[in-house]
Design an enzyme around this catalytic site. Structure first.
Site, short mmCIF file in Angstrom:
data_model
loop_
_atom_site.label_atom_id
_atom_site.label_comp_id
_atom_site.label_asym_id
_atom_site.label_seq_id
_atom_site.Cartn_x
_atom_site.Cartn_y
_atom_site.Cartn_z
N THR A 117 0.57 -1.11 0.16
CA THR A 117 -0.05 0.04 0.03
C THR A 117 0.79 1.21 -0.05
OG1 THR A 117 -1.48 1.48 1.45
CG2 THR A 117 -0.06 -0.32 2.64
N TYR A 141 -2.69 -1.14 9.92
CA TYR A 141 -3.20 -1.61 8.42
C TYR A 141 -1.65 -1.57 7.68
CZ TYR A 141 -3.94 -1.43 3.45
OH TYR A 141 -3.90 -1.63 2.21
C1 UD1 Z 1 -7.32 3.08 0.37
C2 UD1 Z 1 -7.47 1.42 0.63
C3 UD1 Z 1 -6.15 1.30 1.19
C4 UD1 Z 1 -5.01 1.37 0.48
C5 UD1 Z 1 -5.02 3.18 0.37
C6 UD1 Z 1 -3.85 3.31 -0.56
C7 UD1 Z 1 -9.79 0.49 1.10
C8 UD1 Z 1 -10.85 0.43 1.85
N1 UD1 Z 1 -8.57 1.41 1.53
O1 UD1 Z 1 -7.38 3.88 1.61
O2 UD1 Z 1 -6.23 -0.28 1.42
O3 UD1 Z 1 -3.73 0.98 1.15
O4 UD1 Z 1 -6.08 3.33 -0.42
O5 UD1 Z 1 -3.76 4.93 -0.73
O6 UD1 Z 1 -9.62 0.04 -0.08
N2 UD1 Z 1 -13.34 9.80 2.08
C9 UD1 Z 1 -14.32 10.51 2.31
N3 UD1 Z 1 -15.75 9.86 2.41
C10 UD1 Z 1 -15.94 8.45 2.49
C11 UD1 Z 1 -14.84 7.64 2.22
C12 UD1 Z 1 -13.72 8.21 2.04
O7 UD1 Z 1 -14.34 11.75 2.42
O8 UD1 Z 1 -17.12 8.19 2.62
C13 UD1 Z 1 -12.04 10.07 1.81
C14 UD1 Z 1 -11.06 9.73 2.91
O9 UD1 Z 1 -11.03 10.42 4.07
C15 UD1 Z 1 -9.61 9.93 2.02
C16 UD1 Z 1 -10.16 9.53 0.47
O10 UD1 Z 1 -11.45 9.90 0.64
O11 UD1 Z 1 -9.20 11.33 1.94
C17 UD1 Z 1 -9.97 8.00 -0.11
O12 UD1 Z 1 -10.34 7.41 1.03
P1 UD1 Z 1 -10.82 5.69 0.73
O13 UD1 Z 1 -11.35 5.41 -0.53
O14 UD1 Z 1 -11.17 5.20 1.99
O15 UD1 Z 1 -9.37 5.33 0.55
P2 UD1 Z 1 -8.09 5.02 1.66
O16 UD1 Z 1 -8.46 5.45 3.10
O17 UD1 Z 1 -7.17 6.16 1.05
#
Ligand code: UD1
Length: 326
Positions: A117, A141
């Site tokens: 990751t 993680y």
């Molecule tokens: C994801 C992966 C992780 C990987 C990483 C690499 C998953 C579950 N996680 O984590 O395994 O190692 O990328 O970069 O696949 N966000 C919102 N609203 C939401 C969901 C997310 O604002 O409902 C924001 C988060 O705060 C973050 C961004 O969107 O800034 C991406 O979040 P997310 O898609 O959950 O991925 P990561 O946490 O970056």
């Protein structure tokens, strides 16, 4: 001669298994179906339901199917869950992976590809991130992934064993042929959640944190289409088969998009506003993660073809529609 894909019924593993089958590789999938789904495994793959830490089972699969290489996807991936349950994450991602690697070394399997990751890098490391950049993971993680990277380095030094570490940035989108996609019922990914909101299945999208040190205050990520990521695995496998030494590669496009950029992209695709709610930061989330993809392009010849946010969003929404109506 075949390839063993652990976690091959899950999101990324199933895309890679389809890509391998599409080009004619023989594939065996080992998955405990804790989050994966049997229906997303290609019909031409051998499917074995079981645990990666079951050494007898792993050895039996290797012997029966002539496994020469392993692509290891099985593991837990949700950053905030790992903050709440660190021991569960170390058990699943480190302890069981150690057992898998030991069984493979004993079975004389010599080629291994590991899903790591982008979150292993230090939060203040300069962006875009090159592979040699300082590592300082902040979530259990990410630490579990870096521990496994170290384990693989040591095993490759001690044994006749070569490995490739692929550090994923933010994987999104779905198989253009509609065979598989992100199907975890509890998925937390931004683009998956946004697709659910776009289809009216979830009332609103939370924006987790609007006070990050980024251009618009929201988290910035390098979203990569899962099909391009699958292609990177095939290239890494080919390199190992051709005798390449162990190596580590970032898998991202090299451009950052904020949460608000993604919201705008979804609004462009669906032609209307997306209901959003500005919420507090999510624990364990770094502000920015952008890949420097030069090494994988230069050494493996990776040429991504889906670097298009709207296309990624369209494929995620198409999958979401199909997935939930199935
Ligand atoms: C994801 C992966 C992780 C990987 C990483 C690499 C998953 C579950 N996680 O984590 O395994 O190692 O990328 O970069 O696949 N966000 C919102 N609203 C939401 C969901 C997310 O604002 O409902 C924001 C988060 O705060 C973050 C961004 O969107 O800034 C991406 O979040 P997310 O898609 O959950 O991925 P990561 O946490 O970056």
């Amino acid at each position: 001669m075949s390839v063993l894909v652990t976690g091959g019924a899950g999101y990324i593993g199933s895309h890679v298994a389809h890509a391998l089958l599409d080009r004619g590789d023989a594939v065996a999938v080992l998955d405990n179906l804790s989050t994966g789904n049997r229906a997303y495994v290609g019909e031409d793959a051998v499917f074995v339901e079981g645990d990666i830490a079951d050494a007898a089972l792993v050895k039996q699969v290797v012997a029966r199917h002539g496994v020469e290489s392993v692509l290891h996807f099985a593991g837990s991936i949700v950053v905030p869950d790992s903050v709440a349950d660190p021991l569960g994450y170390y058990e699943n991602n480190v302890v069981r992976t150690r057992a898998l690697i030991q069984a493979l070394v004993e079975a004389e399997v010599k080629q291994f590809i590991f899903s790591s990751t982008a979150t292993v890098y230090a939060a203040d490391a300069p962006q875009p991130l090159a592979e040699a950049e300082v590592k300082a993971p902040i979530s259990p993680y990410a630490r579990s992934k870096l521990m496994t990277e170290w384990m693989l380095e040591d095993v490759s030094r001690a044994h006749d064993f070569r490995h490739m570490v692929l550090r994923y940035f933010n994987v999104a989108g779905a198989d253009p042929a509609g065979r598989t996609g992100q199907s975890s019922p509890k998925a937390t990914h931004l683009i998956k959640r946004a697709a659910q909101v776009a289809l009216g299945r979830v009332p609103h999208l939370d924006i987790f944190g609007t006070d990050y040190p980024t251009a618009d205050g929201t988290g910035v990520r390098d979203y990569i289409h899962v099909t391009d990521l699958a292609a990177a695995h095939l290239l890494a496998l080919d390199a190992l088969r051709a005798g390449a030494p162990s190596a580590t590669y970032n898998c991202g496009y090299g451009r950052g998009l904020s949460v608000r950029d993604v919201v705008s992209g979804v609004e462009r695709v669906i032609g209307r506003r997306l209901p959003v709610l500005e919420s507090a930061r999510r624990p364990g989330d770094p502000p920015t993660l952008i890949s420097d993809p030069r090494r994988i392009k230069a050494e493996l010849g990776w040429m991504p073809v889906h670097d298009d946010l709207d296309g990624i969003i369209r494929s995620a929404i198409a999958w979401e529609r199909r997935f939930n109506s199935a």
